[in-house]
Design a protein around this motif. Sequence first.
Motif, PDB file in Angstrom:
ATOM      1  N   VAL A  72       0.840  -1.206   0.000  1.00  0.00           N
ATOM      2  CA  VAL A  72       0.000   0.000   0.000  1.00  0.00           C
ATOM      3  C   VAL A  72       0.874   1.254   0.000  1.00  0.00           C
ATOM      4  CG1 VAL A  72      -1.628   1.325   1.407  1.00  0.00           C
ATOM      5  CG2 VAL A  72      -2.005  -1.108   1.031  1.00  0.00           C
ATOM      6  N   ILE A  73       1.945   1.250   0.761  1.00  0.00           N
ATOM      7  CA  ILE A  73       2.840   2.418   0.810  1.00  0.00           C
ATOM      8  C   ILE A  73       3.480   2.659  -0.547  1.00  0.00           C
ATOM      9  CG2 ILE A  73       5.035   3.240   1.771  1.00  0.00           C
ATOM     10  CD1 ILE A  73       4.177   1.995   4.434  1.00  0.00           C
ATOM     11  N   VAL A  74       3.832   1.610  -1.255  1.00  0.00           N
ATOM     12  CA  VAL A  74       4.493   1.772  -2.545  1.00  0.00           C
ATOM     13  C   VAL A  74       3.498   2.153  -3.646  1.00  0.00           C
ATOM     14  CG1 VAL A  74       5.744   0.516  -4.349  1.00  0.00           C
ATOM     15  CG2 VAL A  74       6.404   0.244  -1.969  1.00  0.00           C
ATOM     16  N   ILE A  75       2.311   1.563  -3.649  1.00  0.00           N
ATOM     17  CA  ILE A  75       1.364   1.782  -4.742  1.00  0.00           C
ATOM     18  C   ILE A  75       0.591   3.093  -4.605  1.00  0.00           C
ATOM     19  CG2 ILE A  75      -0.756   0.868  -5.754  1.00  0.00           C
ATOM     20  CD1 ILE A  75       0.380  -1.874  -5.502  1.00  0.00           C
ATOM     21  N   THR A  76       0.323   3.560  -3.403  1.00  0.00           N
ATOM     22  CA  THR A  76      -0.476   4.772  -3.208  1.00  0.00           C
ATOM     23  C   THR A  76       0.087   5.994  -3.939  1.00  0.00           C
ATOM     24  OG1 THR A  76      -1.236   3.916  -1.086  1.00  0.00           O
ATOM     25  CG2 THR A  76      -1.522   6.261  -1.475  1.00  0.00           C
ATOM     26  N   PRO A  77       1.373   6.308  -3.838  1.00  0.00           N
ATOM     27  CA  PRO A  77       1.875   7.473  -4.592  1.00  0.00           C
ATOM     28  C   PRO A  77       1.774   7.290  -6.108  1.00  0.00           C
ATOM     29  CG  PRO A  77       3.443   6.854  -2.899  1.00  0.00           C
ATOM     30  CD  PRO A  77       2.405   5.795  -2.946  1.00  0.00           C
TER      31      PRO A  77
END
Length: 85
Positions: A72-77
């Motif tokens: 989630v941290i990688v895909i959100t941006p």
Amino acid sequence: MKTNHISGMLASLCIMLVFGLAITNFNQPVVFAQNTNAAPALQQGTPTPIAQDQSEIGSTDGILVMGIVIVVIVITPLLFRKQKK
């Protein structure tokens, strides 16, 4: 130009520090290698207390949750970035 010089010096200092610590870790003196069975006279043996393990064997719930958080941290941006037109 001066920031490149300073950052290069800091990078080389970090590399030398890591290399020096690695060399001292793997190359132990001969005295330590010869006295592997000798215990100091003042050291007394005490039994190690048995630790109560609270985890289940084969439980990977924490690893799964951490993997989801990282994704989630990688895909959100990537989803919310502005695209140039």
